[in-house]
Scaffold this motif. Structure first.
Motif, mmCIF file in Angstrom:
data_model
loop_
_atom_site.group_PDB
_atom_site.id
_atom_site.type_symbol
_atom_site.label_atom_id
_atom_site.label_comp_id
_atom_site.label_asym_id
_atom_site.label_seq_id
_atom_site.Cartn_x
_atom_site.Cartn_y
_atom_site.Cartn_z
ATOM 1 N N ASN A 152 48.441 26.971 93.880
ATOM 2 C CA ASN A 152 47.632 26.538 92.742
ATOM 3 C C ASN A 152 48.174 27.069 91.422
ATOM 4 O O ASN A 152 48.117 26.385 90.400
ATOM 5 C CB ASN A 152 46.179 26.970 92.920
ATOM 6 N N ALA A 153 48.693 28.297 91.437
ATOM 7 C CA ALA A 153 49.249 28.879 90.214
ATOM 8 C C ALA A 153 50.441 28.069 89.714
ATOM 9 O O ALA A 153 50.623 27.905 88.507
ATOM 10 C CB ALA A 153 49.653 30.328 90.464
ATOM 11 N N LYS A 154 51.243 27.553 90.635
ATOM 12 C CA LYS A 154 52.380 26.715 90.241
ATOM 13 C C LYS A 154 51.918 25.342 89.768
ATOM 14 O O LYS A 154 52.448 24.783 88.825
ATOM 15 C CB LYS A 154 53.358 26.564 91.397
ATOM 16 N N LYS A 155 50.923 24.814 90.452
ATOM 17 C CA LYS A 155 50.432 23.473 90.133
ATOM 18 C C LYS A 155 49.628 23.459 88.834
ATOM 19 O O LYS A 155 49.670 22.505 88.073
ATOM 20 C CB LYS A 155 49.568 22.961 91.286
ATOM 21 N N TYR A 156 48.876 24.530 88.596
ATOM 22 C CA TYR A 156 48.021 24.628 87.411
ATOM 23 C C TYR A 156 48.331 25.920 86.657
ATOM 24 O O TYR A 156 47.550 26.864 86.676
ATOM 25 C CB TYR A 156 46.549 24.617 87.815
ATOM 26 N N PRO A 157 49.484 25.969 85.993
ATOM 27 C CA PRO A 157 49.858 27.210 85.304
ATOM 28 C C PRO A 157 48.903 27.526 84.157
ATOM 29 O O PRO A 157 48.361 26.627 83.510
ATOM 30 C CB PRO A 157 51.269 26.910 84.795
ATOM 31 N N VAL A 158 48.711 28.808 83.943
ATOM 32 C CA VAL A 158 47.875 29.254 82.840
ATOM 33 C C VAL A 158 48.674 29.074 81.562
ATOM 34 O O VAL A 158 49.822 29.497 81.466
ATOM 35 C CB VAL A 158 47.483 30.738 83.015
ATOM 36 N N THR A 159 48.067 28.430 80.606
ATOM 37 C CA THR A 159 48.725 28.252 79.313
ATOM 38 C C THR A 159 47.976 29.068 78.284
ATOM 39 O O THR A 159 46.759 29.223 78.348
ATOM 40 C CB THR A 159 48.750 26.773 78.889
ATOM 41 N N THR A 160 48.715 29.602 77.342
ATOM 42 C CA THR A 160 48.081 30.352 76.278
ATOM 43 C C THR A 160 48.048 29.493 75.033
ATOM 44 O O THR A 160 48.942 28.682 74.782
ATOM 45 C CB THR A 160 48.833 31.660 75.996
ATOM 46 N N THR A 161 47.013 29.664 74.266
ATOM 47 C CA THR A 161 46.833 28.893 73.050
ATOM 48 C C THR A 161 46.667 29.861 71.899
ATOM 49 O O THR A 161 45.985 30.874 72.024
ATOM 50 C CB THR A 161 45.574 28.013 73.165
ATOM 51 N N ASP A 162 47.277 29.539 70.809
ATOM 52 C CA ASP A 162 47.101 30.338 69.603
ATOM 53 C C ASP A 162 45.761 29.939 68.993
ATOM 54 O O ASP A 162 45.587 28.826 68.519
ATOM 55 C CB ASP A 162 48.253 30.072 68.632
ATOM 56 N N HIS A 163 44.808 30.846 69.014
ATOM 57 C CA HIS A 163 43.469 30.533 68.524
ATOM 58 C C HIS A 163 43.283 30.899 67.065
ATOM 59 O O HIS A 163 42.166 30.871 66.564
ATOM 60 C CB HIS A 163 42.412 31.260 69.373
ATOM 61 N N THR A 164 44.359 31.241 66.390
ATOM 62 C CA THR A 164 44.213 31.560 64.979
ATOM 63 C C THR A 164 44.055 30.270 64.205
ATOM 64 O O THR A 164 44.586 29.219 64.565
ATOM 65 C CB THR A 164 45.437 32.340 64.447
ATOM 66 N N THR A 165 43.296 30.351 63.171
ATOM 67 C CA THR A 165 43.077 29.161 62.345
ATOM 68 C C THR A 165 43.616 29.426 60.959
ATOM 69 O O THR A 165 43.698 30.554 60.495
ATOM 70 C CB THR A 165 41.576 28.822 62.247
ATOM 71 N N THR A 166 44.001 28.380 60.356
ATOM 72 C CA THR A 166 44.456 28.487 58.971
ATOM 73 C C THR A 166 43.402 27.825 58.094
ATOM 74 O O THR A 166 42.826 26.810 58.443
ATOM 75 C CB THR A 166 45.820 27.797 58.762
ATOM 76 N N SER A 167 43.128 28.431 57.001
ATOM 77 C CA SER A 167 42.137 27.856 56.110
ATOM 78 C C SER A 167 42.842 27.206 54.934
ATOM 79 O O SER A 167 43.960 27.563 54.569
ATOM 80 C CB SER A 167 41.162 28.936 55.638
ATOM 81 N N ASN A 168 42.198 26.267 54.373
ATOM 82 C CA ASN A 168 42.731 25.586 53.182
ATOM 83 C C ASN A 168 42.346 26.420 51.977
ATOM 84 O O ASN A 168 41.167 26.604 51.694
ATOM 85 C CB ASN A 168 42.134 24.178 53.044
ATOM 86 N N ARG A 169 43.318 26.934 51.328
ATOM 87 C CA ARG A 169 43.045 27.738 50.130
ATOM 88 C C ARG A 169 43.369 26.903 48.908
ATOM 89 O O ARG A 169 44.476 26.444 48.723
ATOM 90 C CB ARG A 169 43.888 29.009 50.134
#
Length: 80
Positions: A62-79
């Protein structure tokens, strides 16, 4: 397995730790889970299968079939 599924049939989503369940309901769940576990262990034994090894193999598969992916959860704001 049928008796176990009946416990959850009309409950919908359940909270971790079952905080809204009575002690009787939790005890009933423990009994049904134990029945299923014991049945699986016995069935694996009769079939000559190593259930523990099969579970580890499945986890790796399952680990090979459904690898854990990391996401950058930082957000950029419109200044402006």
């Amino acid at each position: 397995m049928g008796e176990l599924s009946e416990i959850f049939q009309w409950k919908g989503e359940v909270a971790k730790g079952l905080p809204n369940w009575s002690s009787d309901d939790k005890e009933h769940l423990e009994e049904e889970l134990s029945d299923v576990l014991l049945y699986l262990v016995r069935l694996a034994d009769v079939c000559g299968l190593d259930l523990g090894q099969a579970a580890l193999t499945k986890i790796l598969k399952n680990a090979k079939k459904y690898p854990v992916t990391t996401t950058d959860h930082t957000t950029t704001s419109n200044r402006n």
